[in-house]
Enzyme design. Structure first.
Site, PDB file in Angstrom:
ATOM      1  N   HIS A  95       7.172  10.861 -14.910  1.00 34.66           N
ATOM      2  CA  HIS A  95       6.767   9.775 -15.482  1.00 34.66           C
ATOM      3  C   HIS A  95       7.395   8.459 -15.531  1.00 34.66           C
ATOM      4  CE1 HIS A  95       3.524   6.746 -15.592  1.00 34.66           C
ATOM      5  NE2 HIS A  95       2.635   7.383 -16.227  1.00 34.66           N
ATOM      6  N   THR A 129       3.186  -1.262 -16.992  1.00 34.93           N
ATOM      7  CA  THR A 129       2.016  -1.106 -17.251  1.00 34.93           C
ATOM      8  C   THR A 129       1.336  -1.843 -18.595  1.00 34.93           C
ATOM      9  OG1 THR A 129       2.073   0.902 -18.542  1.00 34.93           O
ATOM     10  CG2 THR A 129       1.656   1.091 -16.184  1.00 34.93           C
ATOM     11  N   TYR A 153      -8.519   4.026 -23.371  1.00 34.76           N
ATOM     12  CA  TYR A 153      -7.592   3.516 -22.776  1.00 34.76           C
ATOM     13  C   TYR A 153      -7.657   3.350 -21.424  1.00 34.76           C
ATOM     14  CZ  TYR A 153      -2.559   3.732 -21.236  1.00 34.76           C
ATOM     15  OH  TYR A 153      -1.310   3.149 -20.533  1.00 34.76           O
TER      16      TYR A 153
END
EC number: 2.3.1.21
Length: 733
Positions: free
Chosen positions: A466, A595, A582
């Site tokens: 990630h 993000t 979230y």
């Protein structure tokens, strides 16, 4: 063997008469072709680099401008207002620089300077246009006059065929929100979660922070925003991902699934051949910048999709990104193989790749001691892996084999299990998702930018690291690969890759290891830790095909808002209370954006949920208010007015300055009880879902990062793929 002979470019024998030299024409031919391909790549990159560098102009516009300026010399019109004459006076006169030559050179220099000035003007004009975000706040299907004008101007300045990175220099920087606005939005987000007394306490702490030390922290953050390309992304990558010392398997890596209903071939090697070839095609276009840009999105993350590996460190990891990697590493039945991706200066054809992978599937070699579960080191504690790497993999065959893995284009696992969606097995998607997320904890190299997994029955998927990029970036590549595999490359009637086989290819190289018993014990401990994490994850995946986003849009509602409200209702009915929620949003409309967090639990959403439990209230009106509120928050997050990234960066500044802030400490320690995400599946529109409704993917998802979090990944058509930790009750929407 023919492969062995072709692996040697020349041989020589020492005789009494001298040295007898034997050259291999075949190998010399491949060396020549490889060199030609390399220079062709450089030429294409140079050309595309020039096109990107002068964007939104073009090299041909320079020639047109030079001709136009030169033509004015014969009409005795001076558009330079004396600048050409001034340039002419600075040029020396000689036998090689006559007066006429001086005039021509001066005109060319003026035209070039004017051309560069126009490029800067056009670039800043385009940046100003891309800084306009009013269009995103308008109702779906309605465009104001200003938005229509903006759209036409952007199209006009974008040119005919912009390259992938053409817009990078014209993208605006992520703005730093005002502290007052961020604090106000934060207090608004926690209001439905706190009682009156707790809210007043939080309000007091927030107001004190706003007075001091927020102004001081904000000044430093604004200074950083002026200096860096993005005031959030580098710190986010460093502190959220690379400095995390816990396992990245489940906690960070994410997965992507294959087509849900279609399996183009059930031959494992054939599917791997087509998919790897499609990925190489995608990588070639990526390296050349030939993919069409998604306007107005930043493409920075795509640069590190291939040839990238996360390297462990004791205090922090780092990302190693290389260029022109010509091999990949394949894992099968506990062994690692190195496979070359080029032959004669070109990519291997799908049929040739199938041959190589079939050789690996048929190889009877047994794993060496410690080899089978070696990749468990990448699934365990980062400090343990870093120290083991320095001690046991820094020299000899272990270093050479580890380098082969870490420098590969990507990692491929030929799995010995079968997975995929089976309508007759209600747990099939659960097992499929768990396999992609963590597998056996030792059959994916979790540090690679992504691991491609091909199952025994021809199904496939990805496990992606990630830190280098976010899921929409992987989704962009995945859509291209699926479309290329099914609609361009295809398979024979027997399920093999199309094309002739090449029996002259060198065999895949089995990587060698010499792993001492002490290191084997470390591998076992890492595997035990990873296995505990994997066993602690429960998945409940299901398909919802009663309706999809099309119907929701026809009801004039955002599909994302619809799902988020459904999740809030499910959470309340399951737990009897609301929680901090979230949802990930992107900020790629800004340079190097990644993000932002959308806090989905709002006063409006809680009012709607409570109305669903009370038949006496107007539900539809409250639903619409809650949906509009959520959509507005999502738009604010996308346009740089989010809450959490700003507070995160203020916290980092406070740590650098040694300032203790009770407000920031409390904000960043608040637990997220419900974590959701959604990834667009049709970014390129390469697969016509209306024409081919069976060619849909089940999307992908993330693992929950703690036992208190319930995670949801939302895929096409509002299909839900929840990931739930043991110890929490399962629920569905």
């Amino acid at each position: 063997m023919a492969e062995a002979h072709q692996a040697v470019g020349f041989q020589f024998t020492v005789t009494p008469e001298g040295i007898d030299l034997h050259l291999s024409r075949e190998v010399l031919k491949h060396i020549y072709l490889s060199g030609v391909t390399s220079w062709r790549k450089r030429a294409i990159r140079l050309k595309n680099g020039i096109l990107t560098g002068v964007y939104p102009a073009s090299p041909s516009s320079w020639l047109i401008l030079v001709i136009a300026i030169m033509s004015t010399l014969y009409t005795r019109v001076d558009p330079s207002m004396g600048m050409i004459d001034s340039i002419k006076e600075t040029l020396p006169v000689s036998d090689y620089m006559t007066v006429q030559t001086q005039t021509v050179v001066s005109a060319i220099l003026f035209a070039t300077g004017l051309w560069f000035s126009l490029i800067l003007i056009l670039r800043y004009t385009l940046k100003a246009l891309l800084s306009y975000h009013g269009w995103i706040f308008e109702s779906h299907g309605k465009k104001s006059f200003s938005t229509k004008l903006w759209l036409n101007l952007v199209k006009m300045l974008s040119g005919q065929r912009p390259l992938l990175y053409s817009f990078q220099a014209s993208l605006p920087k992520l703005p730093v929100p005002r502290v007052e606005d961020t604090v106000r939005r934060y207090l608004e987000s926690v209001r439905p979660l706190l009682d009156d007394e707790a809210y007043k306490q939080m309000e007091t702490v927030a107001n004190e922070f706003e007075k001091d030390p927020a102004p001081k922290l904000q000044k430093y953050l604004i200074l950083k925003s002026w200096w860096s390309a993005n005031y959030v992304s580098d710190w986010w990558e460093q502190y959220i991902y690379l400095r995390s010392r816990g396992p990245i398997m489940v906690n960070s890596n994410f997965y992507t699934m294959d087509l849900l209903y279609i399996t183009p071939t059930h031959r494992q090697a054939a599917r791997a051949g087509n998919v790897v070839h499609a990925m190489l095609q995608y990588r070639r276009k990526l390296e050349r910048g030939e993919h069409a840009p998604v306007i107005p999105m930043c493409s920075f993350q795509m640069e590190r999709m291939f040839n990238t590996c996360r390297i462990p460190g004791v205090e922090t990891d780092y990302l190693q990104h290389l260029k022109d990697r010509k091999h990949l590493v394949v894992y099968h039945r506990g062994r690692f193989f190195k496979v070359w991706l080029y032959y004669g200066g070109r990519h291997l054809f799908p049929s040739e790749l199938e041959t190589q992978f079939q050789r690996i599937l048929g190889d009877p070699t047994e794993p060496r001691p410690g080899e089978e579960r070696l990749a468990a080191l990448t699934a365990g504690d980062r400090v343990t892996w870093a120290r083991a790497r320095m001690k046991y993999f820094s020299q000899g065959v272990n270093k050479a084999s580890l380098d082969a893995i870490e420098t590969a284009a990507f990692f491929l696992t030929l799995d010995d299990e079968s997975h995929g969606y089976d309508p007759e097995n209600g747990r099939s998607l659960d097992m499929y998702a768990k396999s992609l997320l963590h597998g056996k904890c030792y059959d994916r190299w979790f540090d690679k930018s992504f691991t491609l997994i091909i199952y025994k029955n021809g199904k496939m998927g990805l496990n992606a690291e990630h830190s280098w990029g976010d899921s929409p970036i992987v989704g962009h590549m995945w859509e291209y690969v699926l479309a290329t595999d099914c609609f361009q490359l295809g398979y024979t009637e027997e399920g093999h890759c199309k094309g002739d086989t090449n029996k002259g290819l060198a065999l895949p190289t089995l990587l060698q290891w010499d792993i001492p018993s002490e290191c084997q014990e470390i591998i076992t401990r890492s595997y035990t830790l990873a296995k505990e994490i994997a066993d602690d994850v429960d998945f409940h995946s299901f398909l919802f095909d009663e309706f999809g986003k099309g119907l929701i849009k026809r009801c004039r509602t955002s599909p994302d808002a619809f799902i988020q409200l459904a999740l809030q209702l499910a959470q309340f009915r399951d737990k009897g209370k609301f929680c901090l929620t979230y949802e990930s949003s992107m900020t790629r409309m800004f340079k190097e954006g990644r993000t932002e967090t959308v806090r989905s639990c709002t006063c409006e959403s809680t009012a709607f949920v409570r109305a669903m439990e009370d038949e006496g209230k107007t539900r539809l009106e409250l639903f619409q208010k809650a949906a509009d509120k959520h959509q507005n928050m999502y738009r604010l997050a996308m346009t740089g007015s989010g809450i959490d990234r700003h507070l995160f960066c203020l916290y980092i500044v406070s740590k650098y300055l040694g300032i203790d802030s009770p407000f920031l400490k409390q904000v960043l320690s608040e637990p997220w009880r419900l974590s959701t995400s959604q990834t667009p599946q049709q970014q390129l529109n390469l697969i016509d879902i209306q024409k081919f409704p069976k060619y849909v993917s089940a999307g992908g998802g993330f693992g929950p990062v703690s036992k208190q979090i319930v995670g949801f990944a939302i895929a096409v058509g509002c299909d839900l793929i929840p990931a739930i930790k043991k110890g929490t009750r399962r629920f569905s929407v």
